[in-house]
Design an enzyme around this catalytic site. Sequence first.
Site, PDB file in Angstrom:
ATOM      1  N   GLY A 216       5.316  46.717  18.875  1.00 15.55           N
ATOM      2  CA  GLY A 216       4.642  47.956  18.506  1.00 15.55           C
ATOM      3  C   GLY A 216       5.410  48.870  17.589  1.00 15.55           C
ATOM      4  N   THR A 217       6.568  48.440  17.088  1.00 14.72           N
ATOM      5  CA  THR A 217       7.370  49.322  16.244  1.00 14.72           C
ATOM      6  C   THR A 217       6.981  49.259  14.775  1.00 14.72           C
ATOM      7  OG1 THR A 217       9.049  47.570  16.200  1.00 14.72           O
ATOM      8  CG2 THR A 217       9.373  49.370  17.759  1.00 14.72           C
ATOM      9  N   GLY A 218       6.066  48.377  14.380  1.00 12.99           N
ATOM     10  CA  GLY A 218       5.574  48.369  13.003  1.00 12.99           C
ATOM     11  C   GLY A 218       6.109  47.249  12.144  1.00 12.99           C
ATOM     12  N   LYS A 219       6.475  46.126  12.733  1.00 13.92           N
ATOM     13  CA  LYS A 219       7.025  45.016  11.934  1.00 13.92           C
ATOM     14  C   LYS A 219       5.961  44.427  11.011  1.00 13.92           C
ATOM     15  CE  LYS A 219       8.240  42.801  15.651  1.00 13.92           C
ATOM     16  NZ  LYS A 219       7.849  43.815  16.656  1.00 13.92           N
ATOM     17  N   GLU A 436       6.991  64.300  46.391  1.00 16.84           N
ATOM     18  CA  GLU A 436       7.062  64.744  44.997  1.00 16.84           C
ATOM     19  C   GLU A 436       7.791  66.078  44.870  1.00 16.84           C
ATOM     20  OE1 GLU A 436       6.358  62.729  42.743  1.00 16.84           O
ATOM     21  OE2 GLU A 436       5.366  61.271  44.042  1.00 16.84           O
ATOM     22  N   HIS A 439      11.495  65.283  44.719  1.00 18.02           N
ATOM     23  CA  HIS A 439      11.916  64.851  43.378  1.00 18.02           C
ATOM     24  C   HIS A 439      12.102  66.064  42.459  1.00 18.02           C
ATOM     25  CE1 HIS A 439      11.774  60.567  43.847  1.00 18.02           C
ATOM     26  NE2 HIS A 439      10.487  60.530  44.159  1.00 18.02           N
TER      27      HIS A 439
END
Length: 637
Positions: A216-219, A436, A439
């Site tokens: 998904g990085t644009g290769k 929660e 956390h």
Amino acid sequence: MDKKQTFSLWYVLAALVGMILLQEFVVPRHTQTLTYSEFKQALAAGKLDDVVIADGIATGKLRGDGLEQILPKDKLEALARAGGEHGFATVLVNDPGLVAQLDAAKVRYGSVRESKWLGALVSWVAPALVFFGIWWFLMKRMGSGMGGMGHMLEIGKSKAKVYMQTETGVTFKDVAGIDEAREELMEVVEFLKNPDRYKRLGGKIPKGVLIVGAPGTGKTLLAKAVAGEAGVPFLSLSGSEFVEMFVGVGAARVRDLFEQAAAKAPCIVFIDEIDALGKARGVGLTGGHEEHEQTLNQLLAEMDGFDTNRGVIILAATNRPEVLDPALLRPGRFDRHIAVDRPDLNGRRQILEVHVKNVKLAPTVDLAVLAARTPGFAGADLANLVNEATLRAAKRGKDAVEMQDFEEALDRIVAGLEKKNRVMNPTERKFVAYHEAGHALVAEHRKNADRVTKVSIIPRGIAALGYTQQSPTEDRYLMRRSELLDRLDVLLGGRVAEQLVFDDVSTGAENDLQRATDLARHMVTHYGMSEALGLATYDARPRPLYLNGPTLPEPRTFSERTAEAIDGEVRRLLDEARERVAQTLRANRATLEALAALLLEKEVVDRTTLDGLMASNAAPAQLRVAAMALPPADREP
């Protein structure tokens, strides 16, 4: 689904109708053989019509009613089974009075010379041609969906798709957030546009460029942008398209691909997911005789014998460079390796600006804030975020996409689909609320913890009953020991809060405990952050560079005593973190109760509400300042 792969029942019906019409109008009807005496009786009874006499044989039409006194029982049954109009045939004898009898019975008769081979052709060859035509048509329609069965003669041909400059529709203006990789590929465009500028000094154009990076990085986008800027043909295909069930087909397709490239030079050949084709040889049990190794050998040979001065450049992309064959990566084949990393803060903002060009945004939308809240997002993730927000705004009938739509889309992508209809009993809701709240409260009292932006007890995804959303204030590429210890504390905050409030624990902390254990083990075995074990590392398994999949188990390279020491150090880190978290929560019990009650009432607490809640109690702020001045291991709440 592709239309070529659609098999419709209408094809079968059309074939049946064609055969019926052929049987009705071309193939002769049912013919009953009559003896000459039966023929004369039927003639006398007026049951014959359209008699044709040729070569000592009389044929014609036989009327099927009133033949009980003329034909035997077996012939009558045969006529009844056939139904409809019947033909007859009989062998003539020397009968001079036959013509007079035909005239007297007013039967039409004549004589023709029938061709025997024409009848056989119509009866046998025509149906065979019809079936062959139907089979050929179906194979042509289903060829691409049946593994190439309809194109056996073209099985060795390359499946590369050829695009021209205007067809790619992508230029470097559409690429953002990966400036270094774009600049590297701009040189490739210059090689294609002005090759003489580089060859005049004796330089050689690179044969191949390998683009590596996370999914998904644009290769692929970068490769299309190179073709769009250079204005040359762009041959695109995937590495898996070389693989076939027939031996030798992959090598044949490689040869055909390079022949096409030579014919269209100057051009760009782009092989996506080359790891399907270029895995390291000799790893399997079958040695060098596997089909994919033969294909790889052919690719290596073609790249060696290719003349780059003709203007053909090979681009390839993969997210698994660690599995590629070393011979494929050496200079002279893939001369340049370009790493496409996930974008940083500025890169994410630039990518968002590209994707919102055609989106109508409300004035309240701040792309800088969205970029800060999406650390680790690749270009494809950001495109999905914009699309999800646009769809949500359109669903609600808005005139523009608002910031709220982006925030909800981000929650949907990160935490999963919101399930407000899931009913939890009051006890479970209390456990989730205090979990929660634990956390969030621990994160607020740790200097190096990421900033809490939202706390929710609305179930999301498959198993998440609530979540605490944290956003880092900046991109981080290194983690200090103090930061890892603070992160360990936040992970254990929920479990310790359950134990403190209810004197019981639930299964809701499973993922937290797993992540905390992995983090502690990495600190000991990978980062050398254990005083007892020193600076050595104890995990030599190769790990994927860009994928987070499981690694293969390998034999342990250290002693049993060292393994016990590692387990002891991991347990010590977790126990110390639990004690620190328990002290923090006991000292801020009132704030914990107030935050849990607010979650039970509103289900979601945002950053503004959390700030007001924390400000209402001065003690936590004073304790936090005092804790920041101490080493992480000695901090008190």
